[in-house]
Design an enzyme around this catalytic site. Structure first.
Site, PDB file in Angstrom:
ATOM      1  N   LYS A 203       0.908  -1.163  -0.030  1.00 49.14           N
ATOM      2  CA  LYS A 203      -0.019   0.100   0.001  1.00 49.14           C
ATOM      3  C   LYS A 203       0.904   1.186  -0.011  1.00 49.14           C
ATOM      4  CE  LYS A 203      -4.151  -1.846  -0.088  1.00 49.14           C
ATOM      5  NZ  LYS A 203      -3.813  -3.202  -0.553  1.00 49.14           N
TER       6      LYS A 203
HETATM    7  C1  LIG Z   1      -9.919  -2.652  -2.034  1.00 49.37           C
HETATM    8  C2  LIG Z   1      -9.422  -3.313  -0.750  1.00 49.37           C
HETATM    9  N1  LIG Z   1      -9.954  -3.421   0.109  1.00 49.37           N
HETATM   10  C3  LIG Z   1      -9.686  -3.998   1.363  1.00 49.37           C
HETATM   11  C4  LIG Z   1      -8.304  -4.508   1.248  1.00 49.37           C
HETATM   12  C5  LIG Z   1      -7.941  -5.507   2.482  1.00 49.37           C
HETATM   13  O1  LIG Z   1      -6.603  -4.846   3.041  1.00 49.37           O
HETATM   14  P1  LIG Z   1      -5.831  -5.540   4.169  1.00 49.37           P
HETATM   15  O2  LIG Z   1      -5.072  -6.553   3.654  1.00 49.37           O
HETATM   16  O3  LIG Z   1      -5.287  -4.568   4.963  1.00 49.37           O
HETATM   17  O4  LIG Z   1      -7.130  -6.074   5.044  1.00 49.37           O
HETATM   18  C6  LIG Z   1      -7.711  -4.649   0.099  1.00 49.37           C
HETATM   19  C7  LIG Z   1      -6.335  -5.413   0.043  1.00 49.37           C
HETATM   20  O5  LIG Z   1      -5.574  -5.169  -0.955  1.00 49.37           O
HETATM   21  C8  LIG Z   1      -7.986  -3.720  -1.071  1.00 49.37           C
HETATM   22  O6  LIG Z   1      -7.369  -3.807  -2.331  1.00 49.37           O
END
Ligand SMILES: Cc1ncc(COP(=O)(O)O)c(C=O)c1O
Length: 404
Positions: A203
């Protein structure tokens, strides 16, 4: 065929000596889990995005789950979201026994289409009797790739229909809509707005794994209880010098807290975020300049009201003008030592959702059509201009070679 000497990863992180020193410093101290550094990180992050309150958690998925739990989403409820997202956006709705109600996306941004969301709300409100499947509680847009969704229209829908807005801002740090940062809207809204950020390794800033939930103070207080077993006070408040051993369990909560050693990384990354973003903007600019000349490609849009976070740079192939498929294009990139990806395989074609809800690919025609021509190209702050040139050269060469 020009081949890069080393493989260019799609989105490696950029961790410096500052982060390493902070982690070592934290691990050498007597407090390594959630404590003072996490608290400072929450304050600094909340100030950065302009949110009334912030809660650091183990992932964006955890933040989304907590946001919905705090809003008391449960059995018999529906949450409107987009098929063009990562599975966790929909999973958290399922985890609470509620139903993800998918709405197709707008063709230019691939963000949820507010007009179709409006029709879906009306349709569910009009349904009566045994066929009335759900009571819609919230809208859950995703600011896809770092381009803010149409917040004015979505907020108007929430206000009209008494819904909460839960923003999946995993890609949207820092993104703006009409000059305001995503994460700052809850202060001026009459409906609850909860915003969920991700600090996953790829990210715009990272804590290796992690996330942040921001929103109104009363919701964040409630989410904090849910995030740590439903216990009324965290461990730091119990074990520090001024603490007390006594605690009460007031909810059947989760275990989603962020430890101090991760917050230590986050605090350093947050300081670097403006310079990281400058670099992302430059790379996106170089790509768009180069690819706008190729009619076989469609470059990403940025609506004038939006400040893009450029988490993902997704080009679309004009497949009619090419003799190869998207999958073959990705293989050709790989042969030239360039990593790439696809964001996303739409939720409704994933076996779990397809089988449970009987979705057909054409139920969400825009998401399904666009998915087949999407390619995310490398974009990350430590990418050099030479790396960018390699990607531009590889893409241009493939286009030239496979032109119809
Ligand atoms: C659009 C979106 N929402 C939620 C997430 C979930 O993030 P996390 O891995 O921090 O739980 C991601 C992860 O890449 C994502 O791309």
């Amino acid at each position: 065929m020009a081949v890069r000497k080393s493989f260019l990863s799609f989105a490696p992180p950029w961790i410096g000596q500052e982060e390493i020193d902070e982690v070592v410093n934290t691990l050498s101290s007597d407090w390594i889990t959630t404590g003072p550094k996490t608290q400072r990180f929450e304050e600094e992050f909340g100030d950065f995005v302009g949110a009334p309150a912030a809660l650091a958690v183990s992932s964006c998925t955890a933040a989304l789950h907590l946001a919905l739990a705090t809003l008391k989403v449960g059995e018999g409820d529906g949450v409107i979201t987009t098929p063009m997202t990562f599975c966790s956006t929909a999973h958290v709705i399922e985890h609470l026994g509620a139903r993800p109600i998918l709405v197709d996306v707008e063709p230019d941004t691939l963000n949820i289409d507010p007009e179709q969301a409006c029709s879906e709300i009306r349709k569910h409100k009009a349904a009566a009797g045994p066929n009335k499947v759900t009571r819609i509680k919230a809208l859950l847009p995703v600011h896809l790739y770092g381009h803010a969704a149409e917040l004015d229209s979505l907020l108007q829908l929430c206000e009209e229909h008494g819904l909460a807005l839960v923003e999946d801002a995993a890609h949207a740090l820092p993104a703006t809509y009409k000059g305001r940062l995503v994460g700052s809207f809850s202060e001026s809204s009459s409906c609850p707005i909860l915003t969920c950020f991700s600090f996953y390794a790829t990210k715009n800033m990272t804590t290796v794994e992690g996330g942040m939930l921001v929103g109104p103070s009363e919701h964040i207080q409630e989410a904090r209880i849910w995030s740590i077993h439903g216990i009324s006070r965290g461990a730091y408040q119990r074990y520090s010098a001024r603490g007390s051993w006594f605690y009460e369990v007031v909810r059947p909560g989760f275990k989603y807290n962020m430890p101090d050693f991760q917050a230590a990384i986050g605090r350093q990354q947050l300081r670097k975020l403006p310079s990281f973003q400058q670099r992302r903007h430059r790379i996106a600019g170089l790509y768009s300049q180069a690819f706008s000349e190729l009619e076989e490609l469609q470059v990403p849009v940025r609506r004038p009201v939006v400040g893009h976070a450029w988490h993902i740079y997704a080009v679309r192939l004009n497949l009619d003008a090419l003799t190869l498929s998207r999958d073959q294009f990705i293989e050709e990139l790989k042969r030239r030592n360039i990593g790439s990806s696809v964001h996303f395989i739409p939720i409704h074609v994933q076996p779990y959702y397809r089988e449970k809800y009987g979705f057909r690919p054409e139920d969400f025609p825009v998401a399904h059509r666009e998915y087949q021509r999407l390619i995310s190209l490398p974009i990350f702050p430590k990418m050099t201009d030479e790396d960018v040139s390699d990607v531009v050269a590889a893409v241009s060469e493939i286009v030239r070679r496979f032109k119809r």
